[in-house]
Design a protein around this motif. Structure first.
Motif, PDB file in Angstrom:
ATOM      1  N   ILE A   1       0.834  -1.205   0.000  1.00  0.00           N
ATOM      2  CA  ILE A   1       0.000   0.000   0.000  1.00  0.00           C
ATOM      3  C   ILE A   1       0.869   1.256   0.000  1.00  0.00           C
ATOM      4  O   ILE A   1       0.591   2.231  -0.722  1.00  0.00           O
ATOM      5  CB  ILE A   1      -0.954  -0.040   1.206  1.00  0.00           C
ATOM      6  CG1 ILE A   1      -1.968  -1.183   1.020  1.00  0.00           C
ATOM      7  CG2 ILE A   1      -1.673   1.301   1.372  1.00  0.00           C
ATOM      8  CD1 ILE A   1      -2.756  -1.523   2.251  1.00  0.00           C
ATOM      9  N   GLU A   2       1.927   1.239   0.786  1.00  0.00           N
ATOM     10  CA  GLU A   2       2.837   2.388   0.847  1.00  0.00           C
ATOM     11  C   GLU A   2       3.434   2.709  -0.520  1.00  0.00           C
ATOM     12  O   GLU A   2       3.695   3.869  -0.842  1.00  0.00           O
ATOM     13  CB  GLU A   2       3.947   2.088   1.847  1.00  0.00           C
ATOM     14  CG  GLU A   2       4.997   3.167   1.984  1.00  0.00           C
ATOM     15  CD  GLU A   2       6.125   2.736   2.902  1.00  0.00           C
ATOM     16  OE1 GLU A   2       7.222   3.322   2.792  1.00  0.00           O
ATOM     17  OE2 GLU A   2       5.928   1.815   3.718  1.00  0.00           O
TER      18      GLU A   2
ATOM     19  N   GLY B   1       0.259   0.210  -4.278  1.00  0.00           N
ATOM     20  CA  GLY B   1      -0.651  -0.890  -4.558  1.00  0.00           C
ATOM     21  C   GLY B   1      -1.851  -0.862  -3.634  1.00  0.00           C
ATOM     22  O   GLY B   1      -2.011   0.038  -2.809  1.00  0.00           O
ATOM     23  N   ARG B   2      -2.686  -1.863  -3.750  1.00  0.00           N
ATOM     24  CA  ARG B   2      -3.854  -1.961  -2.870  1.00  0.00           C
ATOM     25  C   ARG B   2      -4.278  -3.419  -2.763  1.00  0.00           C
ATOM     26  O   ARG B   2      -4.012  -4.229  -3.660  1.00  0.00           O
ATOM     27  CB  ARG B   2      -5.018  -1.118  -3.386  1.00  0.00           C
ATOM     28  CG  ARG B   2      -5.645  -1.610  -4.675  1.00  0.00           C
ATOM     29  CD  ARG B   2      -6.729  -0.661  -5.169  1.00  0.00           C
ATOM     30  NE  ARG B   2      -7.519  -1.224  -6.240  1.00  0.00           N
ATOM     31  CZ  ARG B   2      -7.167  -1.236  -7.521  1.00  0.00           C
ATOM     32  NH1 ARG B   2      -6.004  -0.723  -7.887  1.00  0.00           N
ATOM     33  NH2 ARG B   2      -7.970  -1.760  -8.444  1.00  0.00           N
ATOM     34  N   GLU B   3      -4.938  -3.738  -1.652  1.00  0.00           N
ATOM     35  CA  GLU B   3      -5.460  -5.090  -1.475  1.00  0.00           C
ATOM     36  C   GLU B   3      -6.836  -5.174  -2.120  1.00  0.00           C
ATOM     37  O   GLU B   3      -7.631  -4.229  -2.035  1.00  0.00           O
ATOM     38  CB  GLU B   3      -5.531  -5.466  -0.007  1.00  0.00           C
ATOM     39  CG  GLU B   3      -5.850  -6.936   0.215  1.00  0.00           C
ATOM     40  CD  GLU B   3      -5.481  -7.451   1.599  1.00  0.00           C
ATOM     41  OE1 GLU B   3      -5.613  -8.668   1.821  1.00  0.00           O
ATOM     42  OE2 GLU B   3      -5.055  -6.629   2.445  1.00  0.00           O
TER      43      GLU B   3
ATOM     44  N   TYR C   1      -3.745  -8.686  -4.408  1.00  0.00           N
ATOM     45  CA  TYR C   1      -3.447  -7.262  -4.461  1.00  0.00           C
ATOM     46  C   TYR C   1      -3.463  -6.792  -5.912  1.00  0.00           C
ATOM     47  O   TYR C   1      -3.524  -7.597  -6.851  1.00  0.00           O
ATOM     48  CB  TYR C   1      -2.055  -6.982  -3.868  1.00  0.00           C
ATOM     49  CG  TYR C   1      -1.914  -7.360  -2.417  1.00  0.00           C
ATOM     50  CD1 TYR C   1      -2.193  -6.446  -1.414  1.00  0.00           C
ATOM     51  CD2 TYR C   1      -1.495  -8.639  -2.056  1.00  0.00           C
ATOM     52  CE1 TYR C   1      -2.054  -6.787  -0.071  1.00  0.00           C
ATOM     53  CE2 TYR C   1      -1.362  -8.998  -0.722  1.00  0.00           C
ATOM     54  CZ  TYR C   1      -1.640  -8.067   0.268  1.00  0.00           C
ATOM     55  OH  TYR C   1      -1.514  -8.408   1.595  1.00  0.00           O
TER      56      TYR C   1
END
Length: 237
Positions: free
Chosen positions: A203-204, A207-209, A222
Motif C-alpha cells: 500500500i505504501e 498498490g492496494r489489497e 493485491y
C-alpha cells in the motif's frame, strides 16, 4: 519474498498447460482437470512455475504476456510452436523483428529474434507487463520480488543471479479496465516475512489489497500501482 508463479486463466487447463510445458521444456507438477502446473528451472537461476487454472470463459485482454527466446533458429522455433498448436496473430505490430503468435486459447506471445539481453534467460526471454508509470512500477516490483534493475531503456528487472526471464515494465496502451488480467504473477513469502508488513509495504508503494468475495483463501490478492493483479502466497511450512 520471491517470484514463484506465472498464473494463466484457461478454459482447458490441461490442454493449455501441456502446450506451454512443451514450449518451455517444463516438468509436470500437477495434472488435474482444473489445474495444470509445470516447472521451469533455470540452471543457476530462478525456478518459475507456470500454473493454469480453470475459468469458465476468457476475461479481459492480457496486460502481461510472454516473450520467447528463439536463438539463431528463429524460423525453426516459430514452426515448432505452430506445430504444437500456436497460430499467427495480428495485434497491429506492423514490421517488427519478432513474430507474434497466439497460444491455443488466444493469449499472445512473441518469438523474439536473438538479442544480447536474452543471454542466459532460458526459453522465456521476458515477461512484459503493462504499466501506467514504468519507473514507479519497476521500484514496486523490485521491492516485491528482490529482482534487480538491468541497465537499458525500458525499465527491466532480473533475478539477482542475472539468469532467467526479464520482467519488463512497458508503457500501457490504455488504462487497466475492470476485468481481471488473465495472466498474473504470484510471489511467495519466506519464513520470517510478516504478511501484514508486506501488505503495508504494498500500500505504501501505491498498490492496494483487493476484496474478491471468494471466501477464505490461504493467499492475499493485491493490485500493483497500475492495477495489475498479483497474489502473495504464505510462507511454506
Amino acid at each position: 519474498m520471491y517470484l514463484e508463479n506465472l498464473v494463466v486463466d484457461a478454459v482447458e487447463p490441461q490442454r493449455l498447460g501441456r502446450f506451454w510445458e512443451a514450449v518451455v521444456g517444463g516438468e509436470t507438477l500437477t495434472d488435474e482437470p482444473d489445474v495444470y502446473e509445470t516447472r521451469l528451472t533455470i540452471e543457476g537461476g530462478p525456478v518459475l512455475d507456470l500454473c493454469f487454472q480453470r475459468v469458465h470463459e476468457p476475461s479481459s485482454p492480457p496486460r502481461l504476456h510472454v516473450d520467447l527466446r528463439s536463438g539463431p533458429g528463429h524460423a525453426e522455433e516459430v514452426d515448432r510452436l505452430l506445430a504444437l498448436g500456436a497460430r499467427h496473430l495480428d495485434v497491429g505490430q506492423g514490421r517488427v523483428p519478432w513474430v507474434v503468435l497466439a497460444d491455443p486459447e488466444g493469449n499472445p506471445c512473441c518469438v523474439m529474434d536473438e538479442r544480447t539481453e536474452d543471454y542466459l534467460t532460458g526459453p522465456i526471454a521476458a515477461l512484459p507487463l503493462d504499466s501506467s508509470g514504468v519507473e514507479r512500477d519497476a521500484r514496486f516490483w523490485s521491492w516485491l520480488t528482490g529482482w534487480t534493475r538491468v541497465p537499458g531503456g525500458v525499465p527491466t528487472l532480473r533475478h539477482p543471479s542475472q539468469r532467467g526471464p526479464l520482467l519488463e515494465l512497458c508503457p500501457e496502451p490504455a488504462p487497466k479496465g475492470a476485468g481481471k488480467n488473465p495472466l498474473h504473477l504470484d510471489v511467495r513469502l519466506e519464513a520470517g516475512d510478516d504478511p501484514d508488513d508486506v501488505a503495508a509495504g504494498i500500500i505504501e508503494r501505491g498498490g492496494r489489497e483487493l476484496r474478491t468475495g471468494w471466501g477464505d483463501l490461504p493467499w492475499r490478492i493485491y493490485a500493483d500501482p497500475s492495477g495489475n493483479e498479483l497474489c502473495v502466497l504464505p510462507a511454506r511450512s
